[in-house]
Design a protein around this motif. Structure first.
Motif, short mmCIF file in Angstrom:
data_model
loop_
_atom_site.label_atom_id
_atom_site.label_comp_id
_atom_site.label_asym_id
_atom_site.label_seq_id
_atom_site.Cartn_x
_atom_site.Cartn_y
_atom_site.Cartn_z
N LYS A 74 -19.76 65.71 -8.67
CA LYS A 74 -19.99 66.58 -8.08
C LYS A 74 -18.88 66.81 -6.62
O LYS A 74 -19.17 67.85 -5.88
N ASP A 75 -18.04 65.76 -6.66
CA ASP A 75 -16.97 65.88 -5.39
C ASP A 75 -15.51 65.59 -6.02
O ASP A 75 -15.13 64.67 -6.13
N PRO A 76 -15.09 66.53 -6.85
CA PRO A 76 -13.92 66.33 -7.38
C PRO A 76 -12.60 65.83 -6.23
O PRO A 76 -11.63 65.16 -6.84
N VAL A 77 -12.73 66.33 -5.08
CA VAL A 77 -11.65 65.79 -4.12
C VAL A 77 -11.81 64.32 -4.16
O VAL A 77 -10.78 63.53 -4.19
N ARG A 78 -12.91 63.92 -3.80
CA ARG A 78 -13.13 62.46 -3.79
C ARG A 78 -12.71 61.49 -5.01
O ARG A 78 -12.32 60.61 -5.20
N LEU A 79 -13.22 62.26 -6.18
CA LEU A 79 -12.83 61.80 -7.44
C LEU A 79 -11.32 61.47 -7.81
O LEU A 79 -10.76 60.50 -8.12
N ARG A 80 -10.55 62.73 -7.25
CA ARG A 80 -9.02 62.56 -7.51
C ARG A 80 -8.68 61.40 -6.47
O ARG A 80 -7.69 60.62 -6.92
N ARG A 81 -9.27 61.20 -5.19
CA ARG A 81 -8.69 60.18 -4.28
C ARG A 81 -9.13 58.77 -4.81
O ARG A 81 -8.15 58.05 -4.73
N GLU A 82 -10.27 58.71 -5.42
CA GLU A 82 -10.59 57.24 -5.76
C GLU A 82 -9.74 57.08 -7.06
O GLU A 82 -9.44 55.83 -7.27
N THR A 83 -9.60 57.77 -7.83
CA THR A 83 -8.68 57.63 -9.22
C THR A 83 -7.31 57.26 -8.86
O THR A 83 -6.87 56.28 -9.37
N ALA A 84 -6.80 58.04 -7.90
CA ALA A 84 -5.37 57.71 -7.38
C ALA A 84 -5.40 56.29 -6.80
O ALA A 84 -4.42 55.34 -7.05
N ALA A 85 -6.43 56.14 -5.99
CA ALA A 85 -6.56 54.40 -5.40
C ALA A 85 -6.61 53.59 -6.49
O ALA A 85 -6.02 52.48 -6.53
N LEU A 86 -7.46 53.76 -7.33
CA LEU A 86 -7.48 52.76 -8.63
C LEU A 86 -6.13 52.64 -9.45
O LEU A 86 -5.78 51.47 -9.50
N PHE A 87 -5.25 53.47 -9.65
CA PHE A 87 -4.28 53.43 -10.33
C PHE A 87 -3.09 52.77 -9.50
O PHE A 87 -2.53 51.95 -10.07
N GLU A 88 -3.14 52.97 -8.12
CA GLU A 88 -2.32 52.54 -7.12
C GLU A 88 -2.42 50.90 -7.07
O GLU A 88 -1.59 50.18 -7.15
N ALA A 89 -3.87 50.46 -6.85
CA ALA A 89 -4.30 49.07 -6.91
C ALA A 89 -3.69 48.30 -8.05
O ALA A 89 -3.41 47.13 -7.98
N GLU A 90 -3.74 49.30 -9.07
CA GLU A 90 -3.45 48.17 -10.44
C GLU A 90 -1.81 48.49 -10.88
O GLU A 90 -1.31 48.04 -11.81
N GLY A 91 -1.22 49.08 -9.93
CA GLY A 91 0.29 49.33 -10.03
C GLY A 91 0.37 50.39 -11.36
O GLY A 91 1.60 50.04 -11.92
N VAL A 92 -0.19 51.14 -11.49
CA VAL A 92 -0.08 52.28 -12.77
C VAL A 92 0.30 53.60 -12.15
O VAL A 92 -0.51 54.12 -11.31
N SER A 93 1.35 54.13 -12.79
CA SER A 93 1.67 55.53 -12.28
C SER A 93 1.29 56.53 -13.15
O SER A 93 1.59 56.35 -14.41
N PRO A 94 0.51 57.51 -12.90
CA PRO A 94 0.00 58.36 -13.88
C PRO A 94 1.14 59.40 -14.65
O PRO A 94 0.75 59.79 -15.76
N ALA A 95 2.21 59.47 -13.64
CA ALA A 95 3.23 59.89 -14.12
C ALA A 95 4.45 59.29 -15.26
O ALA A 95 5.35 60.03 -15.71
N ALA A 96 4.14 58.11 -15.19
CA ALA A 96 5.19 57.14 -15.96
C ALA A 96 5.24 57.71 -17.38
O ALA A 96 6.56 57.74 -17.92
N GLY A 97 4.35 58.03 -18.04
CA GLY A 97 4.26 58.66 -19.41
C GLY A 97 5.07 59.85 -19.77
O GLY A 97 5.70 60.30 -20.72
N CYS A 98 5.44 60.47 -18.61
CA CYS A 98 6.20 61.98 -18.95
C CYS A 98 7.62 61.79 -18.60
O CYS A 98 8.41 62.77 -18.90
N LEU A 99 7.96 60.66 -18.06
CA LEU A 99 9.28 60.53 -17.43
C LEU A 99 10.18 60.74 -18.81
O LEU A 99 11.31 61.33 -18.63
N PRO A 100 10.23 59.99 -19.92
CA PRO A 100 10.99 59.97 -20.97
C PRO A 100 11.12 61.58 -21.67
O PRO A 100 12.40 61.93 -21.70
N MET A 101 10.20 62.49 -21.38
CA MET A 101 10.33 63.72 -21.81
C MET A 101 10.94 64.54 -20.74
O MET A 101 11.89 65.44 -21.19
N LEU A 102 10.65 64.15 -19.38
CA LEU A 102 11.65 65.17 -18.23
C LEU A 102 12.87 64.77 -18.37
O LEU A 102 13.76 65.69 -18.16
N VAL A 103 13.22 63.37 -18.68
CA VAL A 103 14.62 63.05 -18.39
C VAL A 103 15.42 63.69 -19.49
O VAL A 103 16.69 64.09 -19.22
#
Length: 230
Positions: A74-103
């Motif tokens: 029920k709190d999408p803003v906090r969900l995005r924040r917490e998800t981003a924090a989780l990825f950052e703590a694990e050293g994972v970039s959500p955008a990494a999978g898009c780089l080969p296509m974008l390049v």
């Protein structure tokens, strides 16, 4: 803005075609486009390895992400924040999978421009006179189908579409995502067939080569390279 890259691509493709001509004859320019595309993808392998590792890490974190989704439904803003924090703590970039296509996008645009430009660096673009079997490399399917759906140039394009569809089917069947996003991910590969109908045959060859490379690369990386990296 693309004038210099187009000139460089013209020199590379033309030079490769000259080298390949004694062995490939009239297929030399089409083969040169394939070699050019493969060279681009070879340079991008480090990005692809990083993307594969990132995808594996995101899969590993999916149970944690699902917990966050339930907790903060029920709190999408906090969900995005917490998800981003989780990825950052694990050293994972959500955008990494898009780089080969974008390049790849600039390289595809350069190939497109190269085969729609009458002149390159102030000189006549002689690459436009080259063909793959009966089809001009600078023409698209819409421009040749008027001579008949099964005319020799159209048949070349139909063969290209069939190969693109085969690669798209292979890629689509290996999508593991579920739900609406999974459905979209399974349909996206087939977009190359539609694009290939409206771009020059040379750009279609680029699409076929790069999508086939991606299909093979994903199979190899996800089974071997990623495991070695861990």
């Amino acid at each position: 803005m693309l004038d210099f890259p187009v000139s460089v691509a013209a020199a590379l493709v033309g030079g490769l075609a000259d080298v390949l001509h004694p062995f490939a004859g009239g297929l030399a320019t089409a083969l040169a486009i394939v070699v050019f595309t493969a060279a681009v993808r070879l340079l991008m392998v480090p990005l692809s390895v990083a993307a594969a590792r990132g995808e594996r890490a995101r899969t590993r974190l999916m149970p944690e992400v699902q917990k966050l989704q339930r907790k903060h439904a029920k709190d999408p803003v906090r969900l995005r924040r917490e998800t981003a924090a989780l990825f950052e703590a694990e050293g994972v970039s959500p955008a990494a999978g898009c780089l080969p296509m974008l390049v790849q996008v600039p390289f595809f645009m350069v190939m497109y421009r190269l085969f729609v430009s009458a002149t390159v660096a102030g000189h006549q673009n002689l690459l436009l006179t080259h063909t793959l079997l009966a089809a001009p490399l600078g023409q698209n399917w819409i421009g040749v189908v008027g001579a008949g759906l099964f005319s020799p140039p159209s048949l070349v394009f139909l063969g290209l579409f069939a190969l693109l569809a085969a690669v798209a089917t292979w890629s689509s069947r290996r999508v593991t995502a579920e739900g609406p996003m999974g459905t979209v991910a399974r349909l996206v590969p087939f977009g190359t067939v539609a694009v290939a109908a409206f771009v020059p045959l040379a750009a279609g060859l680029y699409l076929l080569t790069t999508t086939a490379w991606t299909a093979a690369e994903r199979t190899i990386l996800h089974r071997r390279v990623v495991a070695i990296g861990h």
